[in-house]
Write a protein that holds these residues in place. Structure first.
Motif, PDB file in Angstrom:
ATOM      1  N   MET A 188      31.498  60.601  31.503  1.00 58.03           N
ATOM      2  CA  MET A 188      32.551  59.726  31.642  1.00 58.03           C
ATOM      3  C   MET A 188      33.986  60.115  30.800  1.00 58.03           C
ATOM      4  O   MET A 188      34.944  60.086  31.443  1.00 58.03           O
ATOM      5  N   GLU A 189      33.767  60.589  29.692  1.00 52.54           N
ATOM      6  CA  GLU A 189      34.836  61.215  28.937  1.00 52.54           C
ATOM      7  C   GLU A 189      35.528  62.584  29.864  1.00 52.54           C
ATOM      8  O   GLU A 189      36.694  62.516  29.631  1.00 52.54           O
ATOM      9  N   ARG A 190      34.548  63.213  30.384  1.00 53.62           N
ATOM     10  CA  ARG A 190      35.017  64.437  31.315  1.00 53.62           C
ATOM     11  C   ARG A 190      35.979  63.709  32.439  1.00 53.62           C
ATOM     12  O   ARG A 190      36.973  64.150  32.468  1.00 53.62           O
ATOM     13  N   LEU A 191      35.443  62.812  33.018  1.00 52.16           N
ATOM     14  CA  LEU A 191      36.171  62.333  34.197  1.00 52.16           C
ATOM     15  C   LEU A 191      37.275  61.680  33.804  1.00 52.16           C
ATOM     16  O   LEU A 191      38.554  61.686  34.398  1.00 52.16           O
ATOM     17  N   ARG A 192      37.494  60.918  32.588  1.00 49.37           N
ATOM     18  CA  ARG A 192      38.664  60.378  32.132  1.00 49.37           C
ATOM     19  C   ARG A 192      39.600  61.331  31.929  1.00 49.37           C
ATOM     20  O   ARG A 192      41.066  61.130  32.228  1.00 49.37           O
ATOM     21  N   ALA A 193      39.440  62.472  31.252  1.00 53.06           N
ATOM     22  CA  ALA A 193      40.163  63.515  30.933  1.00 53.06           C
ATOM     23  C   ALA A 193      40.712  64.230  32.243  1.00 53.06           C
ATOM     24  O   ALA A 193      41.866  64.320  32.441  1.00 53.06           O
ATOM     25  N   ARG A 194      40.076  64.288  33.260  1.00 52.25           N
ATOM     26  CA  ARG A 194      40.590  64.983  34.615  1.00 52.25           C
ATOM     27  C   ARG A 194      41.544  63.948  35.185  1.00 52.25           C
ATOM     28  O   ARG A 194      42.418  64.358  35.628  1.00 52.25           O
ATOM     29  N   ALA A 195      41.552  62.530  35.072  1.00 54.52           N
ATOM     30  CA  ALA A 195      42.425  61.618  35.453  1.00 54.52           C
ATOM     31  C   ALA A 195      43.487  61.687  34.620  1.00 54.52           C
ATOM     32  O   ALA A 195      44.694  61.907  35.316  1.00 54.52           O
ATOM     33  N   ALA A 196      43.609  61.638  33.105  1.00 55.94           N
ATOM     34  CA  ALA A 196      44.531  61.857  32.580  1.00 55.94           C
ATOM     35  C   ALA A 196      45.265  63.111  32.716  1.00 55.94           C
ATOM     36  O   ALA A 196      46.683  63.360  32.522  1.00 55.94           O
ATOM     37  N   ALA A 197      44.723  64.329  33.283  1.00 53.64           N
ATOM     38  CA  ALA A 197      45.404  65.537  33.645  1.00 53.64           C
ATOM     39  C   ALA A 197      45.964  65.455  35.096  1.00 53.64           C
ATOM     40  O   ALA A 197      46.703  66.412  35.567  1.00 53.64           O
ATOM     41  N   GLY A 198      45.823  64.355  35.691  1.00 51.26           N
ATOM     42  CA  GLY A 198      46.650  64.119  37.063  1.00 51.26           C
ATOM     43  C   GLY A 198      45.559  64.079  38.211  1.00 51.26           C
ATOM     44  O   GLY A 198      46.269  64.016  39.217  1.00 51.26           O
ATOM     45  N   GLN A 199      44.405  64.294  38.193  1.00 52.67           N
ATOM     46  CA  GLN A 199      43.476  64.149  39.368  1.00 52.67           C
ATOM     47  C   GLN A 199      43.263  62.671  39.555  1.00 52.67           C
ATOM     48  O   GLN A 199      43.228  61.761  38.817  1.00 52.67           O
ATOM     49  N   ALA A 200      43.076  62.536  40.861  1.00 55.90           N
ATOM     50  CA  ALA A 200      42.594  61.110  41.538  1.00 55.90           C
ATOM     51  C   ALA A 200      41.221  61.110  41.565  1.00 55.90           C
ATOM     52  O   ALA A 200      40.463  61.911  41.991  1.00 55.90           O
ATOM     53  N   VAL A 201      40.342  60.441  40.710  1.00 55.95           N
ATOM     54  CA  VAL A 201      38.953  60.315  40.281  1.00 55.95           C
ATOM     55  C   VAL A 201      38.486  58.867  40.748  1.00 55.95           C
ATOM     56  O   VAL A 201      39.005  57.832  40.432  1.00 55.95           O
TER      57      VAL A 201
END
Length: 259
Positions: A174-187
């Motif tokens: 979940m931390e990795r997915l949260r980081a990907r969203a913070a970087a601009g991806q739509a998760v």
């Protein structure tokens, strides 16, 4: 702004059973949206519809504004990364080669470099040269997540990525997915764990029998009334040091008040 993932009035059936029923879901760039609901609610069907793997009987699914049914497989793969729930791997390939499959548009050397970076991101760099058939289920889950992270797609779909993982690994995912969203991806991620969803998601979509029961910020979506009506839980939220904690119990048969 056009949403990266758009579903309007979607209807779909599997084996004669309705799995999406007038379903509307939007996910913007930079958002992590969690889909929750009881077994059979339509969570996996919703994820598969966004990946273009579930035909609709009505409504529309769009990836970055384009109807998913009009996109070629190549165009679809460039726009969305998909992590399915099953997690099956047919051949005993080294982890780095499995992860590199997530970067079909990169050259061999660049794909391997992106794969190694993704394996490190999910704390599985030490598994790079090990065959996936020689790994535990949790280790293979990390490799498959790395494969999804290797792609440069704007959208990331993950269907129950924490299933079968120990608590520490669930938090890492979940931390990795949260980081990907913070970087601009739509998760967009489907989850059974309501506390994980509340802790990490920007919004929660609650499904029941293919219909959206709630779509709001976590605690506004998972109200005691929704948790009682949808999940059969007598539940309330408690403030914790790292986010909301769920105190819950089952309603006793024949008793509307007791757990």
């Amino acid at each position: 702004m056009t949403a990266v993932l758009t579903m309007w009035d979607a209807n779909a059936s599997l084996g004669g059973r309705t799995v999406l029923d007038g379903t509307d879901v939007l996910v913007e760039a930079g958002e992590l949206v969690a889909v929750v609901g009881p077994n059979g609610a339509g969570k996996s069907s919703l994820i598969r519809a966004f990946a273009g793997l579930l035909p609709l009987c009505g409504g529309v699914v769009r990836l970055q504004g384009d109807d998913v049914t009009t996109l070629s497989l190549r165009a679809r793969a460039a726009r969305v990364a998909y992590l399915p729930q099953e997690g099956r791997i047919a051949w005993n390939l080294p982890a780095i080669e499995v992860a590199a499959l997530g970067a079909p548009f990169l050259s061999g050397a660049d794909a391997m470099s992106a794969a190694r970076t993704a394996l490190e991101e999910v704390e599985a760099g030490h598994l790079a040269d090990r065959g996936v058939a020689e790994m535990s289920g949790g280790e293979r889950a990390r490799v498959l997540l790395a494969r999804a992270l290797t792609t440069g797609a704007q959208a990331l779909l993950a269907d129950e990525p924490t299933a079968g993982l120990d608590p520490e690994a669930q938090l890492m995912v979940m931390e990795r997915l949260r980081a990907r969203a913070a970087a601009g991806q739509a998760v967009l991620v489907s989850l059974h764990d309501l506390a994980l969803a509340a802790r990490f998601a920007d919004r929660i979509v609650v499904l029941d029998a293919g219909r959206v029961v709630a779509d709001a910020a976590p605690l506004a979506a998972l109200t005691p009334e929704v948790m009682a009506g949808t999940f059969g839980l007598a539940a309330r939220w408690i403030d914790g040091p790292d986010g909301p904690l769920l105190s819950s119990g089952r309603y006793s048969i024949g008793s509307p008040t007791g757990a």
